[in-house]
Design an enzyme around this catalytic site. Structure first.
Site, PDB file in Angstrom:
ATOM      1  N   ARG A  26      10.757 -30.783  -7.219  1.00  0.00           N
ATOM      2  CA  ARG A  26       9.470 -30.128  -7.234  1.00  0.00           C
ATOM      3  C   ARG A  26       8.420 -31.013  -7.737  1.00  0.00           C
ATOM      4  O   ARG A  26       7.643 -31.364  -7.199  1.00  0.00           O
ATOM      5  CB  ARG A  26       9.672 -28.600  -8.096  1.00  0.00           C
ATOM      6  CG  ARG A  26       8.395 -27.979  -7.995  1.00  0.00           C
ATOM      7  CD  ARG A  26       6.957 -28.026  -8.631  1.00  0.00           C
ATOM      8  NE  ARG A  26       7.314 -28.450 -10.241  1.00  0.00           N
ATOM      9  CZ  ARG A  26       6.349 -28.784 -10.976  1.00  0.00           C
ATOM     10  NH1 ARG A  26       5.287 -29.147 -10.557  1.00  0.00           N
ATOM     11  NH2 ARG A  26       6.684 -28.726 -12.398  1.00  0.00           N
ATOM     12  N   ASP A  27       8.257 -31.479  -8.956  1.00  0.00           N
ATOM     13  CA  ASP A  27       7.140 -32.200  -9.509  1.00  0.00           C
ATOM     14  C   ASP A  27       7.186 -33.444  -8.947  1.00  0.00           C
ATOM     15  O   ASP A  27       6.203 -34.222  -8.746  1.00  0.00           O
ATOM     16  CB  ASP A  27       7.380 -32.421 -11.130  1.00  0.00           C
ATOM     17  CG  ASP A  27       6.188 -32.513 -11.953  1.00  0.00           C
ATOM     18  OD1 ASP A  27       5.372 -33.431 -11.424  1.00  0.00           O
ATOM     19  OD2 ASP A  27       6.110 -32.194 -12.927  1.00  0.00           O
ATOM     20  N   HIS A 218       7.902 -31.020 -21.323  1.00  0.00           N
ATOM     21  CA  HIS A 218       7.665 -31.410 -20.198  1.00  0.00           C
ATOM     22  C   HIS A 218       6.811 -32.887 -20.254  1.00  0.00           C
ATOM     23  O   HIS A 218       5.417 -32.614 -20.128  1.00  0.00           O
ATOM     24  CB  HIS A 218       7.185 -30.233 -19.201  1.00  0.00           C
ATOM     25  CG  HIS A 218       7.015 -30.841 -17.801  1.00  0.00           C
ATOM     26  ND1 HIS A 218       7.603 -30.315 -16.815  1.00  0.00           N
ATOM     27  CD2 HIS A 218       5.794 -31.349 -17.306  1.00  0.00           C
ATOM     28  CE1 HIS A 218       7.300 -30.884 -15.701  1.00  0.00           C
ATOM     29  NE2 HIS A 218       6.126 -31.548 -15.937  1.00  0.00           N
ATOM     30  N   HIS A 220       5.356 -36.376 -19.076  1.00  0.00           N
ATOM     31  CA  HIS A 220       5.202 -37.457 -18.041  1.00  0.00           C
ATOM     32  C   HIS A 220       5.151 -38.808 -18.863  1.00  0.00           C
ATOM     33  O   HIS A 220       4.781 -38.683 -20.043  1.00  0.00           O
ATOM     34  CB  HIS A 220       3.968 -36.948 -17.339  1.00  0.00           C
ATOM     35  CG  HIS A 220       3.860 -36.006 -16.166  1.00  0.00           C
ATOM     36  ND1 HIS A 220       4.188 -36.192 -14.786  1.00  0.00           N
ATOM     37  CD2 HIS A 220       4.302 -34.485 -16.445  1.00  0.00           C
ATOM     38  CE1 HIS A 220       4.485 -34.983 -14.394  1.00  0.00           C
ATOM     39  NE2 HIS A 220       4.205 -34.071 -15.313  1.00  0.00           N
ATOM     40  N   CYS A 251       0.995 -34.661 -10.869  1.00  0.00           N
ATOM     41  CA  CYS A 251       0.226 -33.451 -10.091  1.00  0.00           C
ATOM     42  C   CYS A 251      -0.791 -34.082  -9.372  1.00  0.00           C
ATOM     43  O   CYS A 251      -1.703 -34.883  -9.788  1.00  0.00           O
ATOM     44  CB  CYS A 251      -0.342 -32.632 -11.490  1.00  0.00           C
ATOM     45  SG  CYS A 251      -1.251 -31.206 -10.815  1.00  0.00           S
ATOM     46  N   ASN A 260       7.437 -38.180 -14.264  1.00  0.00           N
ATOM     47  CA  ASN A 260       8.028 -37.625 -15.635  1.00  0.00           C
ATOM     48  C   ASN A 260       9.027 -38.322 -16.129  1.00  0.00           C
ATOM     49  O   ASN A 260       9.374 -39.635 -15.583  1.00  0.00           O
ATOM     50  CB  ASN A 260       8.736 -36.309 -15.037  1.00  0.00           C
ATOM     51  CG  ASN A 260       8.043 -35.325 -14.553  1.00  0.00           C
ATOM     52  OD1 ASN A 260       7.712 -35.230 -13.552  1.00  0.00           O
ATOM     53  ND2 ASN A 260       7.905 -34.351 -15.222  1.00  0.00           N
TER      54      ASN A 260
HETATM   55  P1  HMG Z   1      -6.729 -19.952  -3.570  1.00  0.00           P
HETATM   56  O1  HMG Z   1      -7.505 -20.689  -2.314  1.00  0.00           O
HETATM   57  O2  HMG Z   1      -7.781 -19.533  -4.582  1.00  0.00           O
HETATM   58  O3  HMG Z   1      -6.282 -18.578  -2.971  1.00  0.00           O
HETATM   59  O4  HMG Z   1      -5.578 -20.927  -4.105  1.00  0.00           O
HETATM   60  P2  HMG Z   1      -6.493 -17.351  -2.268  1.00  0.00           P
HETATM   61  O5  HMG Z   1      -5.793 -16.092  -3.087  1.00  0.00           O
HETATM   62  O6  HMG Z   1      -8.110 -17.161  -2.267  1.00  0.00           O
HETATM   63  O7  HMG Z   1      -5.782 -17.256  -0.809  1.00  0.00           O
HETATM   64  C1  HMG Z   1      -6.214 -18.420  -0.011  1.00  0.00           C
HETATM   65  C2  HMG Z   1      -5.293 -18.645   1.049  1.00  0.00           C
HETATM   66  O8  HMG Z   1      -3.881 -19.146   0.473  1.00  0.00           O
HETATM   67  C3  HMG Z   1      -4.666 -17.154   1.864  1.00  0.00           C
HETATM   68  O9  HMG Z   1      -4.283 -17.433   2.870  1.00  0.00           O
HETATM   69  C4  HMG Z   1      -3.349 -16.791   1.080  1.00  0.00           C
HETATM   70  O10 HMG Z   1      -2.898 -15.857   1.898  1.00  0.00           O
HETATM   71  C5  HMG Z   1      -2.873 -18.019   0.949  1.00  0.00           C
HETATM   72  P3  HMG Z   1      -5.429 -17.335   4.136  1.00  0.00           P
HETATM   73  O11 HMG Z   1      -5.760 -15.856   4.290  1.00  0.00           O
HETATM   74  O12 HMG Z   1      -6.607 -18.069   4.109  1.00  0.00           O
HETATM   75  O13 HMG Z   1      -4.546 -17.628   5.367  1.00  0.00           O
HETATM   76  N1  HMG Z   1      -1.928 -18.166  -0.479  1.00  0.00           N
HETATM   77  C6  HMG Z   1      -0.656 -18.382  -0.266  1.00  0.00           C
HETATM   78  N2  HMG Z   1       0.122 -18.896   0.702  1.00  0.00           N
HETATM   79  C7  HMG Z   1       1.439 -19.200   0.318  1.00  0.00           C
HETATM   80  N3  HMG Z   1       1.998 -18.792  -0.897  1.00  0.00           N
HETATM   81  C8  HMG Z   1       1.204 -18.279  -2.022  1.00  0.00           C
HETATM   82  C9  HMG Z   1       0.036 -18.173  -1.752  1.00  0.00           C
HETATM   83  N4  HMG Z   1      -1.221 -17.670  -2.347  1.00  0.00           N
HETATM   84  C10 HMG Z   1      -2.193 -17.702  -1.721  1.00  0.00           C
HETATM   85  N5  HMG Z   1       1.810 -18.153  -3.128  1.00  0.00           N
HETATM   86  C11 HMG Z   1      -3.464 -21.046  -5.243  1.00  0.00           C
HETATM   87  C12 HMG Z   1      -4.903 -20.266  -5.159  1.00  0.00           C
HETATM   88  C13 HMG Z   1      -3.062 -20.654  -6.746  1.00  0.00           C
HETATM   89  C14 HMG Z   1      -2.990 -20.237  -4.066  1.00  0.00           C
HETATM   90  C15 HMG Z   1      -3.532 -22.438  -5.155  1.00  0.00           C
HETATM   91  O14 HMG Z   1      -4.607 -22.972  -5.815  1.00  0.00           O
HETATM   92  C16 HMG Z   1      -2.289 -23.184  -5.146  1.00  0.00           C
HETATM   93  O15 HMG Z   1      -1.197 -22.844  -4.383  1.00  0.00           O
HETATM   94  N6  HMG Z   1      -2.187 -24.369  -6.069  1.00  0.00           N
HETATM   95  C17 HMG Z   1      -1.113 -24.620  -6.475  1.00  0.00           C
HETATM   96  C18 HMG Z   1      -1.257 -25.890  -7.049  1.00  0.00           C
HETATM   97  C19 HMG Z   1       0.038 -26.721  -7.455  1.00  0.00           C
HETATM   98  O16 HMG Z   1       1.106 -26.395  -7.083  1.00  0.00           O
HETATM   99  N7  HMG Z   1      -0.047 -27.818  -8.242  1.00  0.00           N
HETATM  100  C20 HMG Z   1       0.912 -28.658  -8.851  1.00  0.00           C
HETATM  101  C21 HMG Z   1       1.982 -27.834  -9.768  1.00  0.00           C
HETATM  102  S1  HMG Z   1       1.557 -27.695 -11.366  1.00  0.00           S
HETATM  103  C22 HMG Z   1       2.035 -29.011 -12.203  1.00  0.00           C
HETATM  104  O17 HMG Z   1       2.588 -29.918 -11.538  1.00  0.00           O
HETATM  105  C23 HMG Z   1       2.191 -29.042 -13.534  1.00  0.00           C
HETATM  106  C24 HMG Z   1       3.411 -28.866 -14.054  1.00  0.00           C
HETATM  107  O18 HMG Z   1       4.249 -29.878 -13.802  1.00  0.00           O
HETATM  108  C25 HMG Z   1       3.595 -29.051 -15.745  1.00  0.00           C
HETATM  109  C26 HMG Z   1       2.832 -30.467 -16.235  1.00  0.00           C
HETATM  110  O19 HMG Z   1       3.078 -31.388 -15.823  1.00  0.00           O
HETATM  111  O20 HMG Z   1       1.905 -30.176 -17.027  1.00  0.00           O
HETATM  112  C27 HMG Z   1       3.957 -27.425 -13.745  1.00  0.00           C
HETATM  113 MG    MG Z   2       4.552 -31.923 -14.363  1.00  0.00          MG
END
Ligand code: HMG
Ligand code: MG
Length: 328
Positions: A26-27, A218, A220, A251, A260
Site C-alpha cells: 500500500r504505502d 509508522h 519513514h 505519500c 518507510n
Molecule cells: P474528494 O474529491 O473530496 O471526494 O476526495 P468527494 O467525496 O467529493 O468525491 C469525489 C469523487 O470521488 C466522486 O466521484 C466520489 O464517488 C469519488 P464522481 O461522482 O466525481 O465520479 N470517491 C470515491 N471513489 C472510490 N472510493 C472512494 C471514494 N470516495 C469518493 N473511497 C477523498 C476525498 C478522501 C476520496 C480523496 O481525497 C482521496 O481518496 N484521498 C486519498 C489520498 C491517499 O490515499 N493518500 C495516501 C495515503 S495517506 C499516507 O500515505 C500516510 C500514511 O502512510 C501514514 C503516514 O505515513 O503518515 C497512512
Molecule cells: Mg506512510
C-alpha cells in the site's frame, strides 16, 4: 508481556516479541511511477506472507483519481488466498471506501488522518475537524459491521507544509480521536524528520491518552533516523512497528516523503537483539528481491542490498576457476 532484559541500561526491559505490520503493497506502491499489474501485486503479497508476515496492508479503497496506482483494490483482493492466520487490511477514507472494503470481504479497515491542516487538506480534501468526524463515522460503521479498525495519524513529527509539529497539537487530535473505536493507533512520521528525543516525547505524551499496547509507530526513513526512532519506541514499550519491504514508500501528497523503515532492516535488528517476529529473514530478502524486480529499480533497504551483494560475491567466487581462487 514477557520481556528480555537488555544489558544496555538506557534500553531497559525490551519486549520478547514484536508485531511487524507490512505496508509495502500500500504505502510503497501508492508512490511508485510504475503501476504493477494486479497479478504482480498478488505475487509480492504471497512472497511477504511466505516470509512469515501476518499483517499486510494490501491496498487502499480511496478515490482512484487520487491514487491511480491502487485502483485495482477489489481485483487484487479477489486474487489473494485468505487464511485465518493472516490479516489483510486497506486504507478507508469514507463510507464509500468502507462499502468497497466490505464487498471485498476485508475484516479490518484502516482510517487515516493528519494532525496538520495543510497536509489534511492536500491528502484528503478535509480539515482536521472534518477528518476526525469522517474517521469516527467510518469506525462506527465498520465496528457495527464486525470489522476491526486501525487508525493512522500522519504528520505527527513534522509536516511538509507547516514544519515541525508541536507535540501539543498531536495530543489535542489524539484527545478528539481516542474514543472512535480503533484497536490500534499508528503514529506516522510521514516525511521522516523525527529524532529520538522527539520520538520519546511523542510516545510519552500520547501514551497518557492511549495505552502503549494500542500504539504503533509508522516511521519513514527519509533522513536515516527511522531505526533509531524505532529503538526508542521499543525501549518505551511499543511492540508494533509498521515497515515496508525494501524500504518502499511515500505519500504522493507529502512532497519529500521517501521510503518507510525497511522491513528487513527492522527484522534484522530485532532478531539480533533476541526479539522474535515470526519472520524468516532469508525469505524476506527473496520477497525484497522480487519487489525490486517488479518495480524495476534498486530499493533503498540496507539489509536487502547487503544480503544481495553478499550473495553476488559468493556466486562470483564460485564461478572463478579453482586456480585463481588458490592464488587469492
Ligand atoms: P474528494 O474529491 O473530496 O471526494 O476526495 P468527494 O467525496 O467529493 O468525491 C469525489 C469523487 O470521488 C466522486 O466521484 C466520489 O464517488 C469519488 P464522481 O461522482 O466525481 O465520479 N470517491 C470515491 N471513489 C472510490 N472510493 C472512494 C471514494 N470516495 C469518493 N473511497 C477523498 C476525498 C478522501 C476520496 C480523496 O481525497 C482521496 O481518496 N484521498 C486519498 C489520498 C491517499 O490515499 N493518500 C495516501 C495515503 S495517506 C499516507 O500515505 C500516510 C500514511 O502512510 C501514514 C503516514 O505515513 O503518515 C497512512
Ligand atoms: Mg506512510
Amino acid at each position: 508481556m514477557a520481556s528480555v532484559v537488555s544489558d544496555v541500561p538506557f534500553l531497559g526491559a525490551l519486549p520478547k516479541q514484536v508485531d511487524v505490520y507490512e505496508v509495502g503493497p500500500r504505502d510503497g506502491l501508492q508512490n511508485e511511477l510504475r503501476t504493477l499489474s494486479t497479478p504482480d501485486k498478488a505475487r509480492l503479497i504471497a512472497a511477504l506472507v511466505g516470509a512469515g508476515l501476518r499483517r499486510v496492508e494490501v491496498s487502499s479503497f480511496v478515490s482512484p483519481r487520487w491514487i491511480p496506482q491502487l485502483a485495482d483494490a477489489e481485483k487484487l483482493l479477489g486474487l489473494l488466498p485468505r487464511s485465518p492466520n493472516v490479516s489483510f487490511t486497506a486504507l478507508v477514507p469514507n463510507i464509500k471506501g468502507l462499502e468497497r472494503a466490505q464487498a471485498a470481504k476485508l475484516a479490518e479497515a484502516a482510517v487515516f488522518l493528519s494532525v496538520t491542516e495543510s497536509h489534511s487538506k492536500k491528502n484528503i480534501n478535509k480539515s482536521v475537524a472534518e477528518a476526525v468526524a469522517a474517521a469516527r463515522e467510518v469506525a462506527q460503521a465498520a465496528t457495527e459491521a464486525g470489522m476491526r479498525v486501525r487508525c493512522y495519524l500522519s504528520t505527527v513529527w513534522g509536516c511538509p507544509y507547516e514544519g515541525l509539529t508541536p507535540v501539543q497539537r498531536v495530543v489535542d487530535v489524539v484527545g478528539q480521536l481516542k474514543d472512535i473505536g480503533f484497536y490500534q493507533l499508528s503514529l506516522g512520521d510521514t516525511i521522516g524528520v523525527g529524532t529520538p528525543t522527539q520520538t520519546a516525547q511523542i510516545v510519552r505524551r500520547v501514551s497518557e491518552l492511549v495505552p502503549l499496547s494500542q500504539l504503533a509507530l509508522h516511521l519513514h526513513d527519509t533522513r536515516g533516523t527511522a531505526l533509531a526512532n524505532a529503538l526508542v519506541g521499543l525501549s518505551l514499550g511499543i511492540t508494533t512497528f509498521d515497515s515496508s519491504i525494501g524500504g518502499l514508500g511515500g505519500c504522493p501528497y507529502a512532497p519529500g516523503a521517501a521510503g518507510n523503515l525497511a522491513t528487513e532492516d527492522l527484522v534484522f535488528m530485532l532478531h539480533g537483539m533476541g526479539i522474535e517476529t515470526g519472520i524468516d529473514l532469508p525469505r524476506l530478502v527473496e520477497a525484497g528481491e522480487l519487489a525490486q524486480e517488479l518495480i524495476g529499480r534498486k530499493l533503498p533497504g540496507k539489509y536487502l542490498q547487503a544480503a544481495l551483494g553478499e550473495r553476488e560475491k559468493q556466486a562470483s567466487r564460485a564461478r572463478e576457476p579453482a586456480s585463481s581462487q588458490k592464488e587469492a
